[in-house]
Design an enzyme around this catalytic site. Sequence first.
Site, mmCIF file in Angstrom:
data_model
loop_
_atom_site.group_PDB
_atom_site.id
_atom_site.type_symbol
_atom_site.label_atom_id
_atom_site.label_comp_id
_atom_site.label_asym_id
_atom_site.label_seq_id
_atom_site.Cartn_x
_atom_site.Cartn_y
_atom_site.Cartn_z
ATOM 1 N N LEU A 108 0.845 -1.200 0.000
ATOM 2 C CA LEU A 108 0.000 0.000 0.000
ATOM 3 C C LEU A 108 0.879 1.248 0.000
ATOM 4 O O LEU A 108 1.728 1.419 0.874
ATOM 5 C CB LEU A 108 -0.914 0.018 1.229
ATOM 6 C CG LEU A 108 -1.870 -1.173 1.379
ATOM 7 C CD1 LEU A 108 -2.885 -0.889 2.481
ATOM 8 C CD2 LEU A 108 -2.562 -1.513 0.070
ATOM 9 N N ARG B 163 1.893 15.248 5.678
ATOM 10 C CA ARG B 163 2.747 15.744 6.763
ATOM 11 C C ARG B 163 4.227 15.850 6.376
ATOM 12 O O ARG B 163 5.022 16.434 7.094
ATOM 13 C CB ARG B 163 2.586 14.862 8.008
ATOM 14 C CG ARG B 163 1.357 15.250 8.819
ATOM 15 C CD ARG B 163 1.211 14.396 10.050
ATOM 16 N NE ARG B 163 0.653 13.085 9.734
ATOM 17 C CZ ARG B 163 0.668 12.051 10.558
ATOM 18 N NH1 ARG B 163 1.235 12.165 11.759
ATOM 19 N NH2 ARG B 163 0.128 10.903 10.214
ATOM 20 N N LYS C 252 5.547 10.864 -0.546
ATOM 21 C CA LYS C 252 6.230 10.353 0.651
ATOM 22 C C LYS C 252 7.086 9.125 0.379
ATOM 23 O O LYS C 252 8.238 9.064 0.814
ATOM 24 C CB LYS C 252 5.185 10.032 1.729
ATOM 25 C CG LYS C 252 5.788 9.393 2.960
ATOM 26 C CD LYS C 252 4.852 9.418 4.139
ATOM 27 C CE LYS C 252 3.738 8.416 4.027
ATOM 28 N NZ LYS C 252 2.931 8.364 5.276
ATOM 29 N N GLU D 9 -9.833 0.764 15.849
ATOM 30 C CA GLU D 9 -9.003 1.926 15.548
ATOM 31 C C GLU D 9 -9.050 2.941 16.688
ATOM 32 O O GLU D 9 -10.069 3.046 17.380
ATOM 33 C CB GLU D 9 -9.473 2.589 14.244
ATOM 34 C CG GLU D 9 -9.234 1.744 13.014
ATOM 35 C CD GLU D 9 -7.773 1.371 12.849
ATOM 36 O OE1 GLU D 9 -6.928 2.277 12.705
ATOM 37 O OE2 GLU D 9 -7.452 0.171 12.884
ATOM 38 N N ASN E 208 -1.853 -2.966 16.432
ATOM 39 C CA ASN E 208 -1.757 -3.524 15.088
ATOM 40 C C ASN E 208 -0.672 -2.785 14.321
ATOM 41 O O ASN E 208 -0.708 -1.566 14.192
ATOM 42 C CB ASN E 208 -3.116 -3.316 14.391
ATOM 43 C CG ASN E 208 -3.061 -3.653 12.917
ATOM 44 O OD1 ASN E 208 -2.329 -4.538 12.498
ATOM 45 N ND2 ASN E 208 -3.851 -2.943 12.126
ATOM 46 N N ALA F 225 54.715 19.149 -9.022
ATOM 47 C CA ALA F 225 53.638 19.975 -8.460
ATOM 48 C C ALA F 225 53.097 20.951 -9.492
ATOM 49 O O ALA F 225 53.839 21.513 -10.285
ATOM 50 C CB ALA F 225 54.164 20.747 -7.253
ATOM 51 N N ASN G 235 43.218 19.805 -21.390
ATOM 52 C CA ASN G 235 42.543 18.785 -22.205
ATOM 53 C C ASN G 235 41.394 19.347 -23.029
ATOM 54 O O ASN G 235 40.849 18.657 -23.852
ATOM 55 C CB ASN G 235 42.026 17.657 -21.301
ATOM 56 C CG ASN G 235 41.044 18.155 -20.253
ATOM 57 O OD1 ASN G 235 41.135 19.292 -19.800
ATOM 58 N ND2 ASN G 235 40.108 17.311 -19.865
HETATM 59 C C1 UD1 Z 1 -3.479 1.695 10.013
HETATM 60 C C2 UD1 Z 1 -4.313 0.610 10.652
HETATM 61 C C3 UD1 Z 1 -4.050 0.610 12.153
HETATM 62 C C4 UD1 Z 1 -2.579 0.408 12.408
HETATM 63 C C5 UD1 Z 1 -1.761 1.445 11.660
HETATM 64 C C6 UD1 Z 1 -0.305 1.138 11.762
HETATM 65 C C7 UD1 Z 1 -6.327 0.453 9.307
HETATM 66 C C8 UD1 Z 1 -7.760 0.814 9.219
HETATM 67 N N1 UD1 Z 1 -5.686 0.882 10.395
HETATM 68 O O1 UD1 Z 1 -3.929 2.917 10.521
HETATM 69 O O2 UD1 Z 1 -4.774 -0.419 12.786
HETATM 70 O O3 UD1 Z 1 -2.311 0.463 13.790
HETATM 71 O O4 UD1 Z 1 -2.103 1.464 10.270
HETATM 72 O O5 UD1 Z 1 0.453 2.188 11.236
HETATM 73 O O6 UD1 Z 1 -5.802 -0.205 8.446
HETATM 74 N N2 UD1 Z 1 -3.326 3.662 2.387
HETATM 75 C C9 UD1 Z 1 -3.639 3.555 1.056
HETATM 76 N N3 UD1 Z 1 -4.907 3.865 0.651
HETATM 77 C C10 UD1 Z 1 -5.863 4.275 1.507
HETATM 78 C C11 UD1 Z 1 -5.538 4.391 2.876
HETATM 79 C C12 UD1 Z 1 -4.249 4.078 3.281
HETATM 80 O O7 UD1 Z 1 -2.792 3.191 0.244
HETATM 81 O O8 UD1 Z 1 -6.975 4.529 1.064
HETATM 82 C C13 UD1 Z 1 -1.973 3.337 2.837
HETATM 83 C C14 UD1 Z 1 -1.224 4.528 3.368
HETATM 84 O O9 UD1 Z 1 -0.445 5.100 2.348
HETATM 85 C C15 UD1 Z 1 -0.349 3.927 4.440
HETATM 86 C C16 UD1 Z 1 -1.129 2.721 4.919
HETATM 87 O O10 UD1 Z 1 -2.067 2.436 3.922
HETATM 88 O O11 UD1 Z 1 0.869 3.453 3.912
HETATM 89 C C17 UD1 Z 1 -1.797 2.938 6.262
HETATM 90 O O12 UD1 Z 1 -2.708 3.999 6.128
HETATM 91 P P1 UD1 Z 1 -2.919 5.026 7.278
HETATM 92 O O13 UD1 Z 1 -3.969 5.960 6.873
HETATM 93 O O14 UD1 Z 1 -1.613 5.569 7.706
HETATM 94 O O15 UD1 Z 1 -3.511 4.073 8.404
HETATM 95 P P2 UD1 Z 1 -3.576 4.370 9.933
HETATM 96 O O16 UD1 Z 1 -4.729 5.251 10.196
HETATM 97 O O17 UD1 Z 1 -2.255 4.767 10.434
#
Ligand code: UD1
Length: 455
Positions: free
Chosen positions: A8, A15, A22, A152, A167, A378, A384
């Site tokens: 993913l 941020r 990123k 969550e 998680n 030296a 060149n």
């Molecule tokens: C997620 C987990 C959470 C966990 C945490 C760990 C879920 C619902 N929650 O939360 O339990 O503790 O990660 O860091 O999964 N991403 C996509 N597409 C989307 C949404 C997210 O590609 O539509 C990717 C983001 O780029 C990221 C990852 O998924 O790399 C996690 O997404 P993020 O929104 O950071 O999840 P958290 O809310 O941190």
Amino acid sequence: MSLSVIILAAGQGTRMRSALPKVLHPLGGSPLLQHVIHTAKQLQPSGIHVVYGHGGEQVRDALAHENVNWVLQDQQLGTGHAVDQAMPSVPDDDTLLILYGDVPLIRPETLARLVAQARGGSLSVLTATLDNPFGYGRMIRDSNGKLTGIVEQKDASEEQLAIREINSGFLAAPAASLRGWLNQLDNSNAQGEYYLTDVIAMAAAQGIPVDSASADDEYEILGVNDRVQLATLERIYQRRQAEQLMRNGATLADPARLDVRGEVTTGNDCYIDINAVFEGTVTLGERVRIGPNCCIKNATIGDDVQVFANCVIEDGVIGKLSRIGPFARIRPETELAEQVHVGNFVEIKKSRIATGSKVNHLSYIGDTHMGAGVNVGAGTITCNYDGAYKHLTEIGDNVFIGSDTQLVAPVRVGDGATIGAGSTITRDVPPEKLVLSRSPQQTRSGWKRPVKKTD
Ligand code: UD1
Ligand code: CA
């Protein structure tokens, strides 16, 4: 049973406050996502599917050389939705592993444990127990300790917020099962997102075993959301590189003052002083000594070479027992044979220098083929460049070039020739002869130096 991996990488990364997505920010010199793909490959999957976001063409382009399946997630509707985008490419019989483009330090050994559990038919989640679980999904267990779900942060009750088992996001499952659960996801939660984490409760409700595993090192599950976290992971990554070098027989003056942005191989008993930066592919032979503040990129350095302080070496081969610097610059396409000495304030570009030759002080040698046993005085410069073209300077064996000589290329200097100091050489120099181009020295008697008037 073959393995499919989904990475993913569609998140915005706001941020980071960056024009660069990123997952393209570098860690140890290569994009975060590159590290994750590299780790995935070590598990020898049948397919790697990278879910990237709208406007993420930059990500695809930067990693176009990678043999992965790119899947666009047009709108970021949640982690479950993201995984679902890639599911059409995942065979039902596969075991499926979910990775994150912004969590780069996960180790293949850890993932292999998750995959092994999933191959046994479980849904397997990588968890950790943190002193400060804020922001993470919490692992919900029943009175027997069995996992029944993930809640969550934003959906959790006071009581659930006190749970310290979190998680990490990493998860493995039989692909067919996961496909079924993803089809049942909804977004009725605090964030209005399709949560991947909801599949845990579905599996538990169906009586499918939900296993957890933990990483050996805490940092494996750390993600990058801003540049502060990026810097933290960079230091962890560099510490790991330093430890690997030390285990392979190199002494580091200070493991905290070394940066590896690529691959470094060292022979036994190398010594690397502080503030070395290695980029690309660097190979050091046995007993190589690297002085403080050296930048070395794509170079092969032979046994017993000494590189003194403050040198920059790029795309070069340095033969054994050679001595470089201090303050030397070796530019691309330079090949030094054995026992070559390149001293202070010397720049060498696209040149071959044979055994035992010395260019010890304040010189520029470019586009040159130099024989063995040559002594370059030296301040010697190869001219060149004529403003339009580069030209070759050829210097035979055992040539002695006096200080402050200019060799105006194209020009050849025969074996054993001697060039007098201060010469500007515009024509070929025959072997074994003394050649000099120098205006004769004059002595004027009766001349007076001007003197300032005094009142
Ligand atoms: C997620 C987990 C959470 C966990 C945490 C760990 C879920 C619902 N929650 O939360 O339990 O503790 O990660 O860091 O999964 N991403 C996509 N597409 C989307 C949404 C997210 O590609 O539509 C990717 C983001 O780029 C990221 C990852 O998924 O790399 C996690 O997404 P993020 O929104 O950071 O999840 P958290 O809310 O941190
Ligand atoms: Ca996150």
